[in-house]
Design an enzyme around this catalytic site. Structure first.
Site, short mmCIF file in Angstrom:
data_model
loop_
_atom_site.label_atom_id
_atom_site.label_comp_id
_atom_site.label_asym_id
_atom_site.label_seq_id
_atom_site.Cartn_x
_atom_site.Cartn_y
_atom_site.Cartn_z
N LYS A 261 0.83 -1.22 0.00
CA LYS A 261 0.00 0.00 0.00
C LYS A 261 0.86 1.26 0.00
O LYS A 261 0.53 2.27 -0.63
CB LYS A 261 -0.94 -0.01 1.22
CG LYS A 261 -1.81 1.24 1.34
CD LYS A 261 -2.77 1.35 0.18
CE LYS A 261 -3.74 2.48 0.14
NZ LYS A 261 -3.76 3.53 1.08
N GLU B 162 0.82 6.90 -6.42
CA GLU B 162 -0.29 7.88 -6.43
C GLU B 162 0.27 9.31 -6.49
O GLU B 162 -0.21 10.13 -7.28
CB GLU B 162 -1.10 7.64 -5.16
CG GLU B 162 -2.38 8.41 -4.99
CD GLU B 162 -3.06 7.97 -3.68
OE1 GLU B 162 -3.52 6.81 -3.61
OE2 GLU B 162 -3.09 8.76 -2.73
O1 LIG Z 1 -4.48 5.96 0.96
C1 LIG Z 1 -5.03 6.87 0.41
C2 LIG Z 1 -5.43 6.79 -1.01
O2 LIG Z 1 -4.92 5.64 -1.61
C3 LIG Z 1 -5.25 8.11 1.18
O3 LIG Z 1 -6.14 8.97 0.60
C4 LIG Z 1 -3.93 8.69 1.52
O4 LIG Z 1 -3.84 8.84 2.92
C5 LIG Z 1 -3.60 9.99 0.91
O5 LIG Z 1 -2.24 10.20 1.13
P1 LIG Z 1 -1.64 11.64 1.31
O6 LIG Z 1 -2.40 12.29 2.46
O7 LIG Z 1 -0.21 11.43 1.65
O8 LIG Z 1 -1.87 12.37 0.01
#
Ligand SMILES: O=C(CO)[C@H](O)[C@H](O)COP(=O)(O)O
Length: 363
Positions: free
Chosen positions: A188, A195
């Site tokens: 993850k 992401e």
């Molecule tokens: O797990 C997620 C999506 O997959 C969450 O939205 C994640 O916590 C977002 O990460 P960040 O706050 O670092 O942008």
């Protein structure tokens, strides 16, 4: 199957709803009594404390924690102290996989199983299902598989990959036993690192589209800022929200993140109300650290992480140092802050195409 859920925020609450829709029994607890009452009114069994939650579960129990990362350790300890050998505690939040490895080891002597589940799906998970990346002992994974199947998107979510046949494998249903404790959150973590990179790529590309009219602006301000070399090639006023919408259809970069971007731009084309200070919850940093630790090059992911730091002005001193050096070696003055021309000058400068007219050329 029966499951205890601790933490009834956006993710935990919707996971419970999804489970109940599929006939699972959920015993729920949250520090907010209103959240507990809300889900109890939808069919869950409400609990007034962790001890109450554990007492309402039949052994062998499974308790899923869906709470902010900073609180997880404390709550795992509290829940584990209430559980018996053979019970399972599941951390479905965005914990650091290193904490999972430590927690699983600490729990080993108690006979309580520890399972980490990286859970992706956000606020849309209730309808779309959640992608589940699972770490932990085989036995515990097999025991909680019925709830994983329900929480995951299921087989109809995407077209089957060509060449696959027979029964749908867990990964085709949307959950995967990735390995021992920590493996789920490791996967993850990397997912979230990716992401950041995908988000940054979309944001940067759309920003270039937003500036495709730089030649028009350049003509307007030509007396004040260094000229764009070839303004005739930057005369396009692109409707960025429409392009984002367009790219969702058949393009190579279509994706759920693009869907969400198009929705955001459609609702608020100028993104009013957003300052552009981008937070990070840790997974991007951990991903880059894992890449450094293992000697794996990850320049895109690292750049997208650092871009977030810069968005919060963490680059301010560095930029002051840059200006100081320019002043030192060339007597180059900064343009006044807030000057509408500053953006144009910075744009020209950052692309190496020119300097402010107010600066002399000595260096
Ligand atoms: O797990 C997620 C999506 O997959 C969450 O939205 C994640 O916590 C977002 O990460 P960040 O706050 O670092 O942008």
């Amino acid at each position: 199957m029966q499951l205890g859920m601790v933490g009834l925020g956006r993710m935990g609450g919707n996971i419970v709803r999804r489970l109940m829709r599929d006939g699972h029994e959920c015993v729920v607890y949250d520090v907010s009594a209103d959240a507990v009452a809300g889900l109890a009114s939808e069919g869950a069994v409400g609990a007034s404390s962790l001890a109450d939650l554990v007492s309402k579960l039949e052994a062998p129990r499974a308790v899923w924690l869906m709470i902010p990362a900073g609180l997880t350790g404390k709550v795992v300890d509290e829940v584990a102290a209430l559980l018996e050998p053979g019970d399972i505690v599941i951390d479905g939040g965005n914990s650091n996989y290193r904490d999972d490895v430590r927690r699983a080891a600490a729990l080993q002597s108690t006979g309580v199983h520890y399972v980490d589940v990286g859970t992706s799906g956000g606020v849309f998970g209730l309808e779309r299902g959640y992608c589940l990346m699972v770490g932990g002992p085989d036995e515990a994974f097999r025991r909680i598989e019925p709830v994983l199947r329900t929480i995951a998107p299921g087989g109809g979510a995407v077209e089957r990959t060509p060449g696959r046949s027979g029964d749908l494998a867990p990964e085709e249903l949307g959950y995967l036993h990735c390995g021992p404790s920590g493996a789920g959150h490791f996967v993850k973590m990397v997912h979230n690192g990716i992401e950041y990179g995908v988000m940054a790529a979309l944001a940067e590309g759309l920003n270039i589209l937003e500036h495709a009219d730089a030649g028009v602006q350049e003509a307007e301000h030509s007396a004040e800022v260094a000229p764009l070399e070839e303004p005739e090639f930057y005369q396009f006023t692109i409707d960025t929200p429409k392009v984002a919408e367009l790219w969702r259809r058949g393009s190579v970069i279509s994706s759920w993140l693009l869907d969400l971007t198009a929705a955001a731009l459609h609702g608020n084309p100028t993104l009013d109300g957003l300052a552009g200070r981008v937070s990070d919850s840790g997974e991007g940093r951990w991903t880059v650290k894992a890449a450094v630790d293992t000697g794996v090059p990850a320049p895109v992911l690292a750049a997208s992480l650092f871009e977030r730091f810069a968005s919060r002005d963490e680059d301010h001193f560095a930029n002051q140092v840059l200006s100081a050096m320019r002043l030192q070696f060339g007597g180059h003055q900064e343009l006044p802050a807030g000057d509408v021309l500053e953006a144009g000058a910075r744009k020209a400068e950052s692309s190496g195409r020119g300097q402010s007219r107010t600066a002399d050329d000595g260096s």
